[in-house]
Design an enzyme around this catalytic site. Structure first.
Site, PDB file in Angstrom:
ATOM      1  CG  HIS A 195      -2.026  -0.959   1.195  1.00  0.00           C
ATOM      2  ND1 HIS A 195      -2.860  -1.113   0.114  1.00  0.00           N
ATOM      3  CD2 HIS A 195      -2.445  -1.853   2.129  1.00  0.00           C
ATOM      4  CE1 HIS A 195      -3.741  -2.072   0.380  1.00  0.00           C
ATOM      5  NE2 HIS A 195      -3.507  -2.537   1.592  1.00  0.00           N
ATOM      6  CG  ASP A 232      -3.099  -8.230   0.772  1.00  0.00           C
ATOM      7  OD1 ASP A 232      -2.342  -8.570   1.689  1.00  0.00           O
ATOM      8  OD2 ASP A 232      -4.116  -7.531   0.950  1.00  0.00           O
ATOM      9  CG  HIS A 234      -6.958  -5.074   1.777  1.00  0.00           C
ATOM     10  ND1 HIS A 234      -6.381  -5.763   2.828  1.00  0.00           N
ATOM     11  CD2 HIS A 234      -8.240  -4.826   2.148  1.00  0.00           C
ATOM     12  CE1 HIS A 234      -7.268  -5.910   3.794  1.00  0.00           C
ATOM     13  NE2 HIS A 234      -8.405  -5.367   3.409  1.00  0.00           N
ATOM     14  CG  ASP A 319      -5.096  -9.790   3.588  1.00  0.00           C
ATOM     15  OD1 ASP A 319      -4.778 -10.395   2.543  1.00  0.00           O
ATOM     16  OD2 ASP A 319      -4.892  -8.577   3.738  1.00  0.00           O
TER      17      ASP A 319
END
Length: 620
Positions: A195, A232, A234, A319
């Site tokens: 990120h 991931d 996200h 995740d």
């Protein structure tokens, strides 16, 4: 337990670093009952002897960032120790495996110049200076969207995380020069990185570990073309932004649609010279193993094959697991085993096995540690033990992702039609013929063998995009929104019916039939032509045409699939309805624009005829 003192260059706040870090690591290691070691040196060569690298199947590094921690924060200092503990319990370390598994020791932290290859120097300098404030206050927030916190040791430990990844790239590349079966690397590091944008931190992430490693591979090792896979839950917006205009780094992300940070839409495809080397595939909530397997086979593999990378780097976020608290996908430990195994094989096929995984998310310590351990088994070519952890009873039916996946194919194709060498035309859309036609067509053989034969034999068809439709009650202009459509053509399955009457007219056979042959010369089907007439009796012929595809025989289909006992070759037909310009009888024939006798094998396992993205619709 012996904890080695960190040896670092002189950074602001460094006087706080050793004392604070060691205390944090002692507390955490004691609390979870394992031996944890993260050693590095500026003096020693971190690469193992080449003879050890050649024998290794897995190389990993550990940078747990024990001082970078906030109580009750999901991205905690317990994450990496939980993984190390699982590896030890399952005997997946060098202690038990000898030369098969190597833990890198004595690796160096990344330099400020390494970080500045991706991040703005002003951000790097500012974070270093902020360590004084963090030392005074204990915890500071450096980004509110995560929130992303920092402690007195965050700057140094983030350099260590990035350095662990660089050392793995060095080792994997060195091994690949001396062996055709290079070991797979895994950086067990934190803070995570995908990120972190070039201008600053974001979403628990401080420095973009994967992005920094990609630049290192290019500039130090001359590996020009880097393929990055981010699974991931996200979207890896930081990695996305770092290479958005770079044609030599292909970034592909699968992530939950609508999840943090809200980026990663299908239409984010790169910019300028980098247009066509970014591919984002958002998955609906509830997607699981089926969706991920489909995406990997039909998107990731062909994209990588087209790009021809020199190395594959992976943002490995765990995740997406069904037990993870921060999202709502339904991946399992078995899903991650599949990804690790298939990515390793992909690297072996395309770039000499050069592949390094980087830990990103994963906040349920049990599912995280079990899944990483099973990834190690995949790297070793050993049987998965996912069944000992996964509980199928907690899974529910996955939402259909087939239309979303196909839309991504089409959107990318529509945007990248002229980018021959770098367009990520995914899945079975093999559109790299010498001539780009504006409307690729499936061959008759593909329609019969891949779609109709599978339908009649009750076999799965991926992607399953052609719907069942009771054909004859519908007037042809009522097909929009019901059949798979593109431009002026509609495709669907129907059961054979004697009554071909619709509300406004009827389909009249033209008594023209054509045999359909497989590539081996076997007769596999029959194509019949019909014209739509308004009214009753003789009716008035319109410009609506139909081609009915019939199976000649299930046994003569030329496929290797076994026919289901309940199947019936005579029950199903595949219909293609389209509009002709002018009088349908006058224009009918093989010399028309809509059926010129030219059949490009545009699809290996799926087909979609297409004009523009806006013309494509899917059945409701």
């Amino acid at each position: 337990m012996v904890l080695q003192t960190f040896r670092l260059p002189s950074f602001a706040g460094c006087r706080y670093f050793q004392r604070h870090s060691i205390l944090q690591r002692q507390f955490c290691a004691k609390s979870i009952g394992i031996s944890l070691s993260c050693s590095y040196s500026l003096d020693k060569d971190p690469n193992p002897p080449i003879e050890k690298l050649i024998d290794a199947r897995v190389i990993y590094s550990v940078a747990p960032a024990m001082g970078h921690n906030q109580e009750a924060h999901p991205e905690s200092h317990l994450r990496v120790p939980a993984i190390v503990s699982a590896l030890e319990k399952t005997e997946l370390t060098s202690k038990f495996r000898g030369s098969e598994i190597i833990e890198l020791q004595n690796f160096k932290p990344a330099s400020v110049d390494d970080i500045a290859n991706v991040h703005a120097k002003a951000y790097v300098a500012g974070l270093e200076k902020a360590m004084d404030q963090a030392s005074e206050q204990g915890i500071i927030y450096i980004d509110g969207s995560g929130p992303t916190y920092a402690t007195a040791t965050t700057f140094q430990e983030s350099l260590m995380a990035a350095g662990a990844g660089l050392a793995l790239v060095d080792s994997v590349v060195a091994a690949s020069k001396n062996s055709q079966n290079s070991p797979t690397g895994f950086a067990l590091i934190r803070p995570p990185g995908h990120h972190a944008i070039p201008k600053g931190p974001m979403g628990f992430c401080v420095f973009g570990n994967v992005a920094i490693a990609a630049r290192h591979a290019q500039r130090v090792h001359g590996l020009k073309r880097v393929f990055i896979i981010d699974f991931d839950v996200h979207h890896g917006n930081g990695t996305n932004d770092a290479f958005y205009d770079d044609p030599d780094v292909f970034f592909l992300s699968t992530h939950q649609d609508g999840s943090y940070p809200g980026t990663g839409k299908i239409d984010e495809l790169g910019h300028g010279d980098g247009e066509g080397t970014t591919l984002n595939l958002p998955l609906p909530g509830g997607s699981g193993d089926i969706a991920m397997r489909t995406v990997f086979d039909e998107v990731i593999v062909p994209s990588a094959q087209r790009f021809k990378p020199d190395i594959i780097l992976v943002s490995a976020g765990y995740d997406g697991h069904v037990l993870d608290p921060l999202a709502s996908l339904q991946f399992t430990t078995g899903t991650y085993y599949m990804l690790a195994s298939d990515i390793k094989q992909l690297a072996k096929d395309l770039c000499g096995g050069r592949c390094v995984f980087f830990l990103e998310g994963g906040y349920n310590l049990d599912s995280l540690s079990y899944s990483v351990a099973d990834s190690f088994r995949a790297f070793l070519g050993e049987k998965s033990l996912a069944s000992e952890f996964d509980n199928p009873a907690i899974l529910y039916e996955e939402p259909s992702t087939k239309h979303a996946i196909v839309r991504s194919y089409l959107h990318v194709f529509d945007q990248q039609r002229d980018w021959h060498y770098k367009a990520p035309i995914c899945g079975a859309i093999s559109f790299y013929s010498s001539k780009l036609c504006s409307r690729p067509r499936p061959t008759d053989e593909e329609l019969v063998l891949h779609f109709l034969h599978r339908k009649a034999s009750l076999l799965p068809c991926h992607p399953d995009i052609i719907p069942d439709l009771a054909l004859y009650p519908h007037d042809p202009w009522q097909l929009e929104g019901k059949a798979l459509s593109s431009g002026n053509q509609w495709y669907y399955f129907s059961q054979v019916m004697e009554n071909q009457v619709t509300e406004s007219g009827f389909w009249k056979p033209l008594n023209i039939e054509e045999p359909i042959f497989s590539s081996t010369g076997k007769k596999v089907g029959l194509k019949k032509y019909l014209v739509y007439c308004l009214g009753s009796d003789q009716g008035v012929e319109t410009n609506w045409m139909m081609q009915e595809y019939h199976l000649f025989s299930c046994k003569s289909s030329g496929t290797s699939y076994k026919r289901n006992k309940k199947s019936d070759c005579r029950k199903w037909i595949l219909c293609r309805v389209y509009q002709k310009e002018g009088s349908c009888i006058q224009n009918f024939g093989h010399s028309t624009d809509d059926d010129d006798g030219t059949e490009l094998s545009c699809l290996d396992e799926m087909f979609l005829s297409m004009d523009d993205l806006d013309d494509i619709s899917f059945p409701h």
